[in-house]
Design an enzyme around this catalytic site. Structure first.
Site, PDB file in Angstrom:
ATOM      1  N   SER A   1       0.803  -1.224   0.000  1.00  0.00           N
ATOM      2  CA  SER A   1       0.000   0.000   0.000  1.00  0.00           C
ATOM      3  C   SER A   1       0.834   1.272   0.000  1.00  0.00           C
ATOM      4  O   SER A   1       0.326   2.353  -0.280  1.00  0.00           O
ATOM      5  CB  SER A   1      -0.950   0.016   1.204  1.00  0.00           C
ATOM      6  OG  SER A   1      -0.225   0.055   2.421  1.00  0.00           O
TER       7      SER A   1
ATOM      8  N   LYS B   1       0.850   5.138   6.901  1.00  0.00           N
ATOM      9  CA  LYS B   1       0.220   5.867   5.797  1.00  0.00           C
ATOM     10  C   LYS B   1       0.627   7.346   5.866  1.00  0.00           C
ATOM     11  O   LYS B   1       1.191   7.804   6.858  1.00  0.00           O
ATOM     12  CB  LYS B   1      -1.313   5.760   5.893  1.00  0.00           C
ATOM     13  CG  LYS B   1      -1.874   4.357   5.742  1.00  0.00           C
ATOM     14  CD  LYS B   1      -1.762   3.856   4.323  1.00  0.00           C
ATOM     15  CE  LYS B   1      -2.395   2.487   4.152  1.00  0.00           C
ATOM     16  NZ  LYS B   1      -1.661   1.422   4.832  1.00  0.00           N
TER      17      LYS B   1
END
Length: 200
Positions: free
Chosen positions: A119, A156
């Site tokens: 990701s 993230k």
């Protein structure tokens, strides 16, 4: 004399929440459910939110930096080495560098996190990489952070919605942003300051 009864109820111009100003910054819709099923539906939504959080977790392990870590000095060449055959002109060693000093600013507040999944590929963080996280640094919008959502950890990029609520962005178009919805326990554990990759 006839008593005048004021008119109550009904739609009033300008009343209510303005469109697009809610938590998600978009229009809302009315959903009617039987009273007996409200608790059931609430539980389903809560379980769904937790499942989605578990799906985005991309942290395998978190390890504290060992303060007694052995210092190893590695030769650092003066000239940049091309990605081809080394030149004899680059044999001159300018100094010796310790990777601990290079990668870690504050050992007491730094830890290593191993990543799983893809990701964050476009940010240069790949599956099985180890990232360095410094808890002493204050996170700003645009920083890559280690965050916790209901106890599940993820790495993230920190962003925010128009209404100021936080959101977490992946660095891979195959993954969706994570919206920090109401009721989710959200915490930023630290700022990612570097990454280490082993090829063999």
């Amino acid at each position: 004399m006839k008593k005048i009864v004021p008119i109550r109820g009904g739609k009033r111009p300008g009343a209510g929440r303005k469109s697009g100003t809610g938590k998600f910054g978009e229009k809302t819709t009315l959903l009617r459910v039987p009273e007996s099923q409200t608790a059931v539906i609430s539980n389903i939504l809560e379980a769904y939110a937790k499942r989605k959080i578990q799906e985005i977790s991309n942290v395998v392990s978190i390890d504290l930096v060992n303060q007694a870590m052995t210092k190893t000095k590695i030769p650092l060449f003066e000239h940049k080495v091309p990605a081809g055959l080394p030149s004899q002109a680059d044999d001159h060693v300018e100094k010796r560098m310790d990777l601990n000093d290079y990668l870690i600013r504050e050992a007491d507040t730094t830890f290593f996190v191993r990543i799983k999944g893809n990701s964050m590929d476009n940010a240069g963080i790949h599956d099985d990489d180890v990232v360095i996280v410094d808890r002493s640094q204050e996170a700003s919008i645009g920083d890559i952070v280690l965050a916790s959502l209901d106890g599940e950890f993820t790495v993230k990029t920190l962003a925010k919605n128009k209404n100021g609520s936080p959101r977490l962005l992946p660095a891979n178009e195959a993954f969706s942003p994570i919206e920090v919805i109401e009721g989710v326990q959200f915490q930023i554990w630290g700022v990612v300051t570097g990454a280490v990759r082993k090829f063999k």
